[in-house]
Design a protein around this motif. Structure first.
Motif, PDB file in Angstrom:
ATOM      1  N   GLU A 117       9.583  -3.234 -11.448  1.00 13.21           N
ATOM      2  CA  GLU A 117      10.466  -3.962 -10.882  1.00 13.21           C
ATOM      3  C   GLU A 117      10.988  -3.173  -9.499  1.00 13.21           C
ATOM      4  O   GLU A 117      11.799  -3.803  -8.649  1.00 13.21           O
ATOM      5  CB  GLU A 117      11.884  -3.969 -11.348  1.00 13.21           C
ATOM      6  CG  GLU A 117      11.758  -4.619 -12.898  1.00 13.21           C
ATOM      7  CD  GLU A 117      13.146  -4.466 -13.579  1.00 13.21           C
ATOM      8  OE1 GLU A 117      13.800  -3.929 -13.243  1.00 13.21           O
ATOM      9  OE2 GLU A 117      13.123  -5.350 -14.689  1.00 13.21           O
ATOM     10  N   TRP A 118      10.549  -1.907  -9.023  1.00 13.97           N
ATOM     11  CA  TRP A 118      10.733  -1.344  -8.028  1.00 13.97           C
ATOM     12  C   TRP A 118       9.473  -0.758  -7.434  1.00 13.97           C
ATOM     13  O   TRP A 118       8.685  -0.413  -8.135  1.00 13.97           O
ATOM     14  CB  TRP A 118      11.773  -0.188  -8.357  1.00 13.97           C
ATOM     15  CG  TRP A 118      13.139  -0.677  -8.751  1.00 13.97           C
ATOM     16  CD1 TRP A 118      13.464  -1.079 -10.251  1.00 13.97           C
ATOM     17  CD2 TRP A 118      14.333  -0.705  -7.968  1.00 13.97           C
ATOM     18  NE1 TRP A 118      14.762  -1.239 -10.187  1.00 13.97           N
ATOM     19  CE2 TRP A 118      15.082  -1.360  -8.680  1.00 13.97           C
ATOM     20  CE3 TRP A 118      14.602  -0.739  -6.667  1.00 13.97           C
ATOM     21  CZ2 TRP A 118      16.519  -1.657  -8.474  1.00 13.97           C
ATOM     22  CZ3 TRP A 118      16.019  -0.896  -6.423  1.00 13.97           C
ATOM     23  CH2 TRP A 118      16.929  -1.315  -7.210  1.00 13.97           C
ATOM     24  N   THR A 119       9.510  -0.408  -6.065  1.00 11.61           N
ATOM     25  CA  THR A 119       8.480   0.461  -5.655  1.00 11.61           C
ATOM     26  C   THR A 119       9.043   1.443  -4.516  1.00 11.61           C
ATOM     27  O   THR A 119       9.888   1.425  -4.239  1.00 11.61           O
ATOM     28  CB  THR A 119       7.456  -0.456  -4.754  1.00 11.61           C
ATOM     29  OG1 THR A 119       6.552   0.354  -4.173  1.00 11.61           O
ATOM     30  CG2 THR A 119       8.038  -1.220  -3.627  1.00 11.61           C
ATOM     31  N   ARG A 120       8.351   2.437  -4.422  1.00  9.20           N
ATOM     32  CA  ARG A 120       8.622   3.288  -3.277  1.00  9.20           C
ATOM     33  C   ARG A 120       7.885   3.109  -1.956  1.00  9.20           C
ATOM     34  O   ARG A 120       6.653   2.779  -2.132  1.00  9.20           O
ATOM     35  CB  ARG A 120       8.455   4.778  -3.699  1.00  9.20           C
ATOM     36  CG  ARG A 120       9.700   5.413  -4.764  1.00  9.20           C
ATOM     37  CD  ARG A 120       9.370   6.859  -4.928  1.00  9.20           C
ATOM     38  NE  ARG A 120       8.056   7.284  -5.160  1.00  9.20           N
ATOM     39  CZ  ARG A 120       7.657   8.378  -5.147  1.00  9.20           C
ATOM     40  NH1 ARG A 120       8.390   9.245  -4.395  1.00  9.20           N
ATOM     41  NH2 ARG A 120       6.305   8.908  -5.187  1.00  9.20           N
ATOM     42  N   ALA A 121       8.309   3.261  -0.749  1.00 13.68           N
ATOM     43  CA  ALA A 121       7.761   3.056   0.246  1.00 13.68           C
ATOM     44  C   ALA A 121       8.216   3.654   1.452  1.00 13.68           C
ATOM     45  O   ALA A 121       9.358   4.063   1.456  1.00 13.68           O
ATOM     46  CB  ALA A 121       7.983   1.361   0.783  1.00 13.68           C
ATOM     47  N   ARG A 166      10.371  -8.270  -5.444  1.00 14.87           N
ATOM     48  CA  ARG A 166      11.053  -9.660  -5.805  1.00 14.87           C
ATOM     49  C   ARG A 166       9.828 -10.423  -6.794  1.00 14.87           C
ATOM     50  O   ARG A 166       8.659 -10.036  -7.055  1.00 14.87           O
ATOM     51  CB  ARG A 166      10.816 -10.483  -4.544  1.00 14.87           C
ATOM     52  CG  ARG A 166       9.738 -10.518  -3.758  1.00 14.87           C
ATOM     53  CD  ARG A 166       9.807 -11.521  -2.723  1.00 14.87           C
ATOM     54  NE  ARG A 166       8.773 -11.649  -1.898  1.00 14.87           N
ATOM     55  CZ  ARG A 166       7.562 -12.291  -1.960  1.00 14.87           C
ATOM     56  NH1 ARG A 166       7.543 -13.107  -3.230  1.00 14.87           N
ATOM     57  NH2 ARG A 166       6.558 -12.393  -1.294  1.00 14.87           N
ATOM     58  N   GLN A 167      10.315 -11.455  -7.210  1.00 10.59           N
ATOM     59  CA  GLN A 167       9.320 -12.258  -8.305  1.00 10.59           C
ATOM     60  C   GLN A 167       8.200 -12.726  -7.370  1.00 10.59           C
ATOM     61  O   GLN A 167       8.249 -13.068  -6.317  1.00 10.59           O
ATOM     62  CB  GLN A 167      10.133 -13.416  -8.674  1.00 10.59           C
ATOM     63  CG  GLN A 167       9.229 -13.996  -9.982  1.00 10.59           C
ATOM     64  CD  GLN A 167      10.114 -14.893 -10.751  1.00 10.59           C
ATOM     65  OE1 GLN A 167      11.265 -15.029 -10.373  1.00 10.59           O
ATOM     66  NE2 GLN A 167       9.600 -15.749 -11.615  1.00 10.59           N
ATOM     67  N   VAL A 213      -0.340  -5.591  -6.168  1.00 10.85           N
ATOM     68  CA  VAL A 213      -1.261  -4.648  -6.185  1.00 10.85           C
ATOM     69  C   VAL A 213      -0.752  -3.297  -6.233  1.00 10.85           C
ATOM     70  O   VAL A 213       0.054  -2.950  -5.391  1.00 10.85           O
ATOM     71  CB  VAL A 213      -2.140  -4.572  -4.451  1.00 10.85           C
ATOM     72  CG1 VAL A 213      -3.189  -3.381  -4.575  1.00 10.85           C
ATOM     73  CG2 VAL A 213      -2.772  -5.998  -4.515  1.00 10.85           C
ATOM     74  N   LYS A 214      -1.450  -2.467  -7.131  1.00 12.77           N
ATOM     75  CA  LYS A 214      -0.825  -1.057  -7.312  1.00 12.77           C
ATOM     76  C   LYS A 214      -1.732  -0.302  -6.557  1.00 12.77           C
ATOM     77  O   LYS A 214      -2.904  -0.388  -6.407  1.00 12.77           O
ATOM     78  CB  LYS A 214      -1.059  -0.824  -8.658  1.00 12.77           C
ATOM     79  CG  LYS A 214      -0.578   0.886  -9.023  1.00 12.77           C
ATOM     80  CD  LYS A 214      -0.750   1.249 -10.466  1.00 12.77           C
ATOM     81  CE  LYS A 214      -0.111   2.559 -10.654  1.00 12.77           C
ATOM     82  NZ  LYS A 214      -0.690   3.739  -9.821  1.00 12.77           N
ATOM     83  N   ALA A 236       3.065   2.383   0.299  1.00  9.63           N
ATOM     84  CA  ALA A 236       3.729   2.015  -0.847  1.00  9.63           C
ATOM     85  C   ALA A 236       3.217   1.920  -2.104  1.00  9.63           C
ATOM     86  O   ALA A 236       1.824   1.926  -2.062  1.00  9.63           O
ATOM     87  CB  ALA A 236       4.460   0.523  -0.633  1.00  9.63           C
ATOM     88  N   GLU A 237       3.960   2.237  -2.977  1.00  2.00           N
ATOM     89  CA  GLU A 237       3.223   2.264  -4.535  1.00  2.00           C
ATOM     90  C   GLU A 237       2.860   0.852  -4.966  1.00  2.00           C
ATOM     91  O   GLU A 237       1.713   0.920  -5.491  1.00  2.00           O
ATOM     92  CB  GLU A 237       4.109   2.891  -5.647  1.00  2.00           C
ATOM     93  CG  GLU A 237       4.540   4.350  -5.264  1.00  2.00           C
ATOM     94  CD  GLU A 237       5.984   4.869  -5.979  1.00  2.00           C
ATOM     95  OE1 GLU A 237       5.873   6.181  -6.321  1.00  2.00           O
ATOM     96  OE2 GLU A 237       6.589   4.014  -6.375  1.00  2.00           O
ATOM     97  N   TYR A 238       3.342  -0.228  -4.636  1.00  2.00           N
ATOM     98  CA  TYR A 238       3.191  -1.383  -4.931  1.00  2.00           C
ATOM     99  C   TYR A 238       3.249  -2.457  -3.989  1.00  2.00           C
ATOM    100  O   TYR A 238       4.000  -2.215  -2.947  1.00  2.00           O
ATOM    101  CB  TYR A 238       3.995  -1.867  -6.067  1.00  2.00           C
ATOM    102  CG  TYR A 238       3.831  -1.254  -7.488  1.00  2.00           C
ATOM    103  CD1 TYR A 238       2.833  -1.713  -8.119  1.00  2.00           C
ATOM    104  CD2 TYR A 238       4.620  -0.417  -7.744  1.00  2.00           C
ATOM    105  CE1 TYR A 238       2.718  -1.124  -9.599  1.00  2.00           C
ATOM    106  CE2 TYR A 238       4.023   0.594  -9.181  1.00  2.00           C
ATOM    107  CZ  TYR A 238       3.262  -0.098 -10.000  1.00  2.00           C
ATOM    108  OH  TYR A 238       3.119   0.546 -11.090  1.00  2.00           O
ATOM    109  N   VAL A 239       2.338  -3.530  -3.703  1.00  2.00           N
ATOM    110  CA  VAL A 239       2.548  -4.245  -2.549  1.00  2.00           C
ATOM    111  C   VAL A 239       2.382  -5.892  -2.953  1.00  2.00           C
ATOM    112  O   VAL A 239       1.288  -6.004  -3.448  1.00  2.00           O
ATOM    113  CB  VAL A 239       1.527  -4.047  -1.530  1.00  2.00           C
ATOM    114  CG1 VAL A 239       1.507  -5.200  -0.334  1.00  2.00           C
ATOM    115  CG2 VAL A 239       1.931  -2.659  -0.748  1.00  2.00           C
ATOM    116  N   ILE A 240       3.130  -6.684  -2.616  1.00  2.00           N
ATOM    117  CA  ILE A 240       2.981  -8.044  -2.840  1.00  2.00           C
ATOM    118  C   ILE A 240       2.194  -8.614  -1.873  1.00  2.00           C
ATOM    119  O   ILE A 240       2.715  -8.638  -0.762  1.00  2.00           O
ATOM    120  CB  ILE A 240       4.426  -8.670  -3.125  1.00  2.00           C
ATOM    121  CG1 ILE A 240       4.974  -8.189  -4.198  1.00  2.00           C
ATOM    122  CG2 ILE A 240       4.163 -10.461  -3.370  1.00  2.00           C
ATOM    123  CD1 ILE A 240       6.393  -8.720  -4.588  1.00  2.00           C
ATOM    124  N   VAL A 241       1.322  -9.196  -2.100  1.00  2.00           N
ATOM    125  CA  VAL A 241       0.313  -9.852  -0.969  1.00  2.00           C
ATOM    126  C   VAL A 241      -0.214 -11.251  -1.559  1.00  2.00           C
ATOM    127  O   VAL A 241      -0.360 -11.451  -2.730  1.00  2.00           O
ATOM    128  CB  VAL A 241      -0.824  -8.848  -0.482  1.00  2.00           C
ATOM    129  CG1 VAL A 241      -1.737  -8.463  -1.866  1.00  2.00           C
ATOM    130  CG2 VAL A 241      -1.407  -9.548   0.511  1.00  2.00           C
TER     131      VAL A 241
END
Length: 367
Positions: A9-13, A38-39, A47-48, A134-139
Motif C-alpha cells: 500500500e506504500w512505497t518510499r521514493a 493508488r489502486q 513493478v518492484k 522508488a521501491e515500487y512504481v506504477i506504470v
C-alpha cells in the motif's frame, strides 16, 4: 487484479524538493518520503524496483539547470525490477523481470518524436509523472520491456536511457559498422561506454578521448584500439599517429560520437574523413559548436542526437541480448538512503561506468 502476493500500500521514493530561496548556488533537495500507492487502473502494472541508476540529468535537476522541473516528483529515469501486480487478470508479465522505458512521446518515427511537444523523460518532472528512485512504481504495461536474461537487475538498470542514447548516436546516426574507425569522446560516462560497446559489437575500431589516462587504459582493456588525453593540446595528432599505426598512413576517422560540443568539429577536422560525421548527444564543454567553411568544403556533417524512440529501444535491447553485452557498473550503493553519495560521485565525475542504487539484497538474477 492479479498479484504475486499481498500488494503493498506504500512505497518510499526519493523526491525533488525546492531548496531555500537564499541558497547560492541553487542545489535542490532530494528527500526520502513514504507515499501511498493508488489502486491500479486497466493496463497498469506494479513493478518492484530492484535497482535504479543515476544519469547526469539527475544532478542537473538538483542544480536547477534542467527544463521542466516539478517539485514533489520522484527522481530517476532508469530502473529495473519485477512485476508484482497487474490490473489485468492472467497478465503474462506477472513475476517477470522488466525495465521501464525512460521516456514518453516517441514511439517509432525514424527521425524525431512524433510531436513537436510531448516528449518527456522519467524522473524530476511532470511528463510523465513518475520516477524510478522508488521501491515500487506504477506504470503502463506497454511501457516496460523484458530484461535481458544474461544481465542481473543492477546491470539492466544502467541500460535504458544511456543505451537508447548510445544506440541512436552510434548505430542509427553514426552508422557504426565493421572495420570503420569511430572516435568516442569523454570515455568513462555511461553513454560513451555503452556507445563503445555497441560499436565494438558492430565490428568497428574504436578510439577514445578522456581527461584521465586511467580511463583510457580501462577503455583499451575493454577493446578500444587506443586513445588520447583531451587535456593535451595535440590530442588530434596523437590519434592520427594511432590510426596510422593500426591501419595505414592515410587512415581517417569515419565518425565521431561526442558529448562535449564546443570546438569538436574544428579539432577533429584533420583526422575526420571527407564526408565524415560528428554526432553530438550532449554539450558538457560548451553549448555551441563552431562550424566553419572548411567543414563545408569537406562535406563533413554535424548531427544532433537525443535519446531515441520506443522502437529504437526494443531494437537496441535485442542487439544487447544477441551480443551478450554487459554494461559497465562503476559503483553500487545500498538503498535509497545512500542516494546522496551517488550525487556526490556524479559531482566529482571520476566514475567509470554507471552509478546504481540497489534497493535490497535480493537482486533479480540473470539466468
Amino acid at each position: 487484479m492479479a498479484s504475486a502476493g499481498r500488494t503493498p500500500e506504500w512505497t518510499r521514493a526519493l523526491v525533488l524538493k525546492k531548496c531555500a530561496a537564499e541558497a547560492k548556488p541553487v542545489y535542490h533537495d532530494a528527500v526520502l518520503e513514504k507515499r501511498p500507492l493508488r489502486q491500479l487502473q486497466h493496463g497498469e502494472i506494479l513493478v518492484k524496483i530492484s535497482a535504479a541508476s543515476f544519469n547526469r540529468r539527475d544532478l542537473w535537476i538538483r542544480l536547477g539547470q534542467y527544463p521542466g522541473l516539478k517539485f514533489g516528483s520522484t527522481f530517476g529515469a532508469d530502473g529495473a525490477g519485477t512485476v508484482v501486480a497487474s490490473a489485468d487478470a492472467n497478465d503474462s508479465l506477472l513475476n517477470k523481470r522488466v525495465f521501464l522505458t525512460p521516456m514518453r512521446g516517441w514511439e517509432s518515427k525514424p527521425d524525431a518524436p512524433e510531436a513537436e511537444s510531448g516528449f518527456g523523460i522519467l524522473g524530476g518532472g511532470g511528463n510523465p509523472p513518475l520516477g524510478t528512485f522508488a521501491e515500487y512504481v506504477i506504470v503502463e504495461k506497454n511501457q516496460v520491456i523484458r530484461s535481458p536474461d544474461h544481465l542481473d537487475d543492477v546491470q539492466v538498470s544502467t541500460w535504458p536511457l544511456g543505451g537508447l542514447t548510445a544506440w541512436r548516436a552510434a548505430v542509427i546516426n553514426a552508422g557504426a559498422s565493421k572495420d570503420q574507425n569511430i572516435l568516442i569522446t569523454g570515455i568513462g560516462g555511461g553513454v560513451a561506454l555503452l556507445a563503445m560497446q555497441l560499436c565494438l559489437a558492430k565490428g568497428a575500431n574504436v578510439y577514445v578521448t578522456s581527461g584521465s589516462e586511467d580511463k583510457i587504459r580501462k577503455a583499451t582493456s575493454l577493446g578500444a584500439k587506443g586513445g588520447a588525453n583531451y587535456k593535451s593540446q595535440n590530442w588530434p595528432s596523437q590519434l592520427a599517429t594511432l590510426l596510422a599505426k593500426n591501419g595505414n598512413k592515410s587512415a581517417k576517422i569515419d565518425a565521431v560520437i561526442d558529448s562535449g560540443g564546443g570546438d569538436i568539429m574544428t579539432r577533429v577536422g584533420s583526422i575526420l574523413k571527407m564526408g565524415g560525421k560528428v554526432v553530438v548527444y550532449g554539450m558538457t564543454a560548451n553549448p555551441q559548436i563552431k562550424f566553419t567553411m572548411r567543414e563545408v568544403l569537406r562535406n563533413q556533417r554535424l548531427i544532433g542526437s537525443t535519446m531515441g524512440s520506443h522502437k529504437d529501444l526494443i531494437d537496441a535491447t535485442k542487439f544487447l541480448s544477441d551480443n551478450r553485452i554487459v554494461p559497465v557498473v562503476s559503483h553500487v550503493l545500498e538503498g535509497l538512503e545512500a542516494a546522496e553519495e551517488g550525487f556526490e560521485l556524479m559531482k566529482r565525475g571520476d566514475q567509470f561506468g554507471k552509478i546504481v542504487i540497489k534497493m535490497d539484497g535480493r537482486i533479480g538474477a540473470k539466468l
